[in-house]
Design a protein around this motif. Structure first.
Motif, PDB file in Angstrom:
ATOM      1  N   UNK A   1       0.819  -1.216   0.000  1.00  0.00           N
ATOM      2  CA  UNK A   1       0.000   0.000   0.000  1.00  0.00           C
ATOM      3  C   UNK A   1       0.848   1.259   0.000  1.00  0.00           C
ATOM      4  N   UNK A   2       1.915   1.262   0.779  1.00  0.00           N
ATOM      5  CA  UNK A   2       2.708   2.473   0.946  1.00  0.00           C
ATOM      6  C   UNK A   2       3.331   2.995  -0.330  1.00  0.00           C
ATOM      7  N   UNK A   3       3.849   2.115  -1.165  1.00  0.00           N
ATOM      8  CA  UNK A   3       4.513   2.562  -2.402  1.00  0.00           C
ATOM      9  C   UNK A   3       3.553   3.321  -3.316  1.00  0.00           C
ATOM     10  N   UNK A   4       2.379   2.768  -3.657  1.00  0.00           N
ATOM     11  CA  UNK A   4       1.480   3.550  -4.517  1.00  0.00           C
ATOM     12  C   UNK A   4       0.951   4.814  -3.845  1.00  0.00           C
ATOM     13  N   UNK A   5       0.822   4.817  -2.530  1.00  0.00           N
ATOM     14  CA  UNK A   5       0.382   6.025  -1.837  1.00  0.00           C
ATOM     15  C   UNK A   5       1.424   7.134  -1.962  1.00  0.00           C
ATOM     16  N   UNK A   6       2.689   6.774  -1.790  1.00  0.00           N
ATOM     17  CA  UNK A   6       3.759   7.765  -1.949  1.00  0.00           C
ATOM     18  C   UNK A   6       3.803   8.264  -3.389  1.00  0.00           C
ATOM     19  N   UNK A   7       3.630   7.368  -4.340  1.00  0.00           N
ATOM     20  CA  UNK A   7       3.623   7.801  -5.746  1.00  0.00           C
ATOM     21  C   UNK A   7       2.523   8.828  -6.003  1.00  0.00           C
ATOM     22  N   UNK A   8       1.373   8.613  -5.419  1.00  0.00           N
ATOM     23  CA  UNK A   8       0.277   9.565  -5.598  1.00  0.00           C
ATOM     24  C   UNK A   8       0.635  10.928  -4.983  1.00  0.00           C
ATOM     25  N   UNK A   9       1.292  10.921  -3.841  1.00  0.00           N
ATOM     26  CA  UNK A   9       1.730  12.176  -3.231  1.00  0.00           C
ATOM     27  C   UNK A   9       2.721  12.904  -4.127  1.00  0.00           C
ATOM     28  N   UNK A  10       3.665  12.158  -4.691  1.00  0.00           N
ATOM     29  CA  UNK A  10       4.646  12.761  -5.591  1.00  0.00           C
ATOM     30  C   UNK A  10       3.965  13.335  -6.831  1.00  0.00           C
ATOM     31  N   UNK A  11       3.021  12.580  -7.377  1.00  0.00           N
ATOM     32  CA  UNK A  11       2.308  13.048  -8.575  1.00  0.00           C
ATOM     33  C   UNK A  11       1.483  14.293  -8.294  1.00  0.00           C
ATOM     34  N   UNK A  12       1.053  14.464  -7.040  1.00  0.00           N
ATOM     35  CA  UNK A  12       0.272  15.639  -6.661  1.00  0.00           C
ATOM     36  C   UNK A  12       1.161  16.854  -6.401  1.00  0.00           C
ATOM     37  N   UNK A  13       2.478  16.655  -6.493  1.00  0.00           N
ATOM     38  CA  UNK A  13       3.400  17.769  -6.335  1.00  0.00           C
ATOM     39  C   UNK A  13       3.948  17.960  -4.938  1.00  0.00           C
ATOM     40  N   UNK A  14       3.655  17.027  -4.025  1.00  0.00           N
ATOM     41  CA  UNK A  14       4.160  17.158  -2.665  1.00  0.00           C
ATOM     42  C   UNK A  14       5.628  16.726  -2.587  1.00  0.00           C
ATOM     43  N   UNK A  15       6.344  17.293  -1.641  1.00  0.00           N
ATOM     44  CA  UNK A  15       7.715  16.871  -1.355  1.00  0.00           C
ATOM     45  C   UNK A  15       7.632  15.749  -0.320  1.00  0.00           C
ATOM     46  N   UNK A  16       8.001  14.540  -0.718  1.00  0.00           N
ATOM     47  CA  UNK A  16       7.790  13.371   0.137  1.00  0.00           C
ATOM     48  C   UNK A  16       9.126  12.820   0.622  1.00  0.00           C
ATOM     49  N   UNK A  17       9.223  12.647   1.940  1.00  0.00           N
ATOM     50  CA  UNK A  17      10.399  12.061   2.573  1.00  0.00           C
ATOM     51  C   UNK A  17      10.026  10.656   3.025  1.00  0.00           C
ATOM     52  N   UNK A  18      10.880   9.673   2.764  1.00  0.00           N
ATOM     53  CA  UNK A  18      10.498   8.280   3.000  1.00  0.00           C
ATOM     54  C   UNK A  18      11.526   7.536   3.843  1.00  0.00           C
ATOM     55  N   UNK A  19      11.016   6.565   4.593  1.00  0.00           N
ATOM     56  CA  UNK A  19      11.842   5.601   5.321  1.00  0.00           C
ATOM     57  C   UNK A  19      11.133   4.261   5.278  1.00  0.00           C
ATOM     58  N   UNK A  20      11.936   3.194   5.195  1.00  0.00           N
ATOM     59  CA  UNK A  20      11.394   1.835   5.229  1.00  0.00           C
ATOM     60  C   UNK A  20      12.453   0.918   5.812  1.00  0.00           C
TER      61      UNK A  20
END
Length: 291
Positions: free
Chosen positions: A11-30
């Motif tokens: 779930x997390x990967x496609x959710x982050x992709x959607x945030x990036x596509x919306x123009x947000x600056x996304x910081x990630x950890x896994x």
């Protein structure tokens, strides 16, 4: 908007992709590095620890497997709670309401941050399409603040009450979904054993009372096993165990969910826990050789 995201699974990967596509600056950890590298190549900012991520982001979202994983990422060594910059934590994980309330109190005491429980429904397809449903618990004004960001991957954000209310709603969702999938598996097996082409059940039942989104999704997945799991049988079992625990604690009778839970537990005992939830059908396969 700058937002952190911990937990880059199905779930997390496609959710982050959607945030990036919306123009947000996304910081990630896994915990495992492969999805971090993948999303960093797509524009996300990678961090070595949850605390380092929180130092860079006032808002952080989680999408983790269970309460133990949430506790570790938030309160463990180099966890989110160690950062003085964190202001809002949005937990998309499905965990018990009691744990959610305890964690929210601990986080508030640690650094004053606000906890929103915001479990999701809609599967990996919904995450990729941006059509998830989010059930939220916590302060209504904070929910209103973060909702525009969450709509990068959700078509609906519903505030249901104080912390823990979102998790209760998710358990209601899982009760309906898990028991319906079990009933569909029985119906598919009934058709197959009678020599009827089960694939045509969706067509035959369309528009009738048995018609549903779940019927249309799961009959095809039960009659031809998917190449990749969207949600596993063990994940559903985890949630049904949480349903049972909540029901016991408040004296709620849930006989249908309890019976369905035994099917999921049996499937897990048969080594099917990592399989797509549609493969509950294999419990009813007389030949025992469904692909």
């Amino acid at each position: 908007m700058k937002i952190g995201f911990c937990g880059l699974g199905r779930m997390g990967v496609p959710m982050v992709r959607r945030l990036l596509q919306a123009g947000h600056q996304v910081h990630v950890w896994n915990r495992s590095p492969a999805p971090v590298r993948q999303l960093a190549a797509e524009g996300a900012q990678a961090h070595a620890t949850p605390r380092e991520l929180a130092d860079a982001c006032a808002w952080v979202a989680l999408c983790l497997f269970d309460a133990a994983a949430v506790e570790s990422v938030v309160f463990g060594a180099d966890g989110l709670a160690g950062s003085g910059s964190l202001r809002v934590l949005v937990d998309h994980s499905s965990i018990p309401p009691t744990d959610t309330r305890i964690f929210a109190d601990r986080l508030a005491q640690a650094n004053g941050a606000i906890w929103l429980d915001a479990p999701v429904s809609g599967g990996t397809g919904g995450a990729a399409a941006g059509t998830l449903a989010i059930m939220a618990g916590g302060p209504a004004d904070v929910c209103d603040q973060v909702a525009p960001v969450l709509r990068a991957y959700a078509q609906r954000v519903t505030h249901l009450g104080p912390v823990g209310a979102g998790q209760v709603a998710k358990l209601c969702n899982q009760t309906i979904v898990a028991t319906t999938i079990a009933a569909i598996a029985e119906a598919v097996a009934l058709a197959q054993d009678a020599g009827v082409d089960a694939v045509r059940l969706t067509e035959a039942l369309a528009g009738g009372w048995a018609d549903s989104t779940l019927l249309r999704i799961f009959v095809p997945r039960m009659t031809q096993a998917p190449a990749e799991a969207q949600a596993s049988l063990d994940t559903m079992l985890k949630d049904l165990d949480t349903v049972a625990a909540l029901a016991r604690s408040q004296g709620t009778a849930v006989p249908v969910a309890t019976a369905a839970g035994q099917n999921y537990r049996l499937a897990s005992r048969h080594g099917l826990g990592a399989a797509d939830v549609s493969q509950l059908i294999r419990l009813f396969d007389r030949a025992g050789d469904r692909a």
